[in-house]
Design a protein around this motif. Structure first.
Motif, short mmCIF file in Angstrom:
data_model
loop_
_atom_site.label_atom_id
_atom_site.label_comp_id
_atom_site.label_asym_id
_atom_site.label_seq_id
_atom_site.Cartn_x
_atom_site.Cartn_y
_atom_site.Cartn_z
N ALA A 23 0.83 -1.20 0.00
CA ALA A 23 0.00 0.00 0.00
C ALA A 23 0.87 1.26 0.00
CB ALA A 23 -0.94 0.00 1.21
N ASP A 24 1.91 1.26 0.80
CA ASP A 24 2.82 2.40 0.86
C ASP A 24 3.49 2.63 -0.49
OD1 ASP A 24 4.14 4.48 2.42
OD2 ASP A 24 5.96 3.26 2.17
N ALA A 32 -7.57 0.85 1.71
CA ALA A 32 -7.80 1.00 0.27
C ALA A 32 -7.11 -0.11 -0.51
CB ALA A 32 -7.31 2.37 -0.20
N GLN A 33 -5.94 -0.53 -0.06
CA GLN A 33 -5.21 -1.61 -0.75
C GLN A 33 -5.98 -2.92 -0.64
OE1 GLN A 33 -2.58 -0.98 -2.53
NE2 GLN A 33 -1.93 -3.01 -3.08
N ILE A 34 -6.47 -3.23 0.55
CA ILE A 34 -7.24 -4.46 0.74
C ILE A 34 -8.51 -4.42 -0.12
CG2 ILE A 34 -8.61 -5.79 2.40
CD1 ILE A 34 -6.44 -4.98 4.51
N MET A 36 -9.00 -2.75 -2.90
CA MET A 36 -8.61 -2.87 -4.29
C MET A 36 -8.31 -4.34 -4.64
SD MET A 36 -5.71 -3.17 -6.55
CE MET A 36 -4.42 -3.02 -5.35
N LEU A 37 -7.59 -5.03 -3.75
CA LEU A 37 -7.27 -6.44 -3.98
C LEU A 37 -8.52 -7.31 -4.02
CD1 LEU A 37 -4.14 -6.69 -1.68
CD2 LEU A 37 -4.15 -6.78 -4.18
N LEU A 38 -9.45 -7.04 -3.11
CA LEU A 38 -10.69 -7.81 -3.09
C LEU A 38 -11.53 -7.55 -4.34
CD1 LEU A 38 -11.68 -7.45 0.67
CD2 LEU A 38 -10.95 -9.53 -0.50
N LYS A 39 -11.60 -6.30 -4.78
CA LYS A 39 -12.35 -5.98 -6.00
C LYS A 39 -11.74 -6.67 -7.21
CE LYS A 39 -14.48 -1.54 -4.97
NZ LYS A 39 -14.50 -0.10 -5.30
N GLU A 40 -10.41 -6.64 -7.33
CA GLU A 40 -9.75 -7.30 -8.46
C GLU A 40 -10.05 -8.79 -8.45
OE1 GLU A 40 -5.55 -6.48 -8.56
OE2 GLU A 40 -5.86 -4.44 -9.24
#
Length: 56
Positions: A23-24, A32-34, A36-40
């Motif tokens: 994320a950094d 937001a990173q989690i 984004m990964l779940l949506k992908e």
């Protein structure tokens, strides 16, 4: 904007550290990173966005 669902999530500390670094690197928050990964993953599985049934 739609209301967002809050959900407590327990993660392995090593996984959290990896996601935090990722994320950094991408200038995102861990949350937001989690997301984004779940949506992908959901899109790849053809489960997002949910299919809307057409009324006939």
């Amino acid at each position: 904007m739609a209301k967002r669902k809050a959900y407590p999530l327990r993660l392995d500390p090593q996984l959290y550290a990896a996601i935090e670094k990722w994320a950094d690197d991408e200038l995102r928050s861990v949350n937001a990173q989690i997301e984004m990964l779940l949506k992908e993953a959901a899109k790849k599985a053809k489960r997002y966005p949910p299919k809307v049934k057409k009324e006939t």
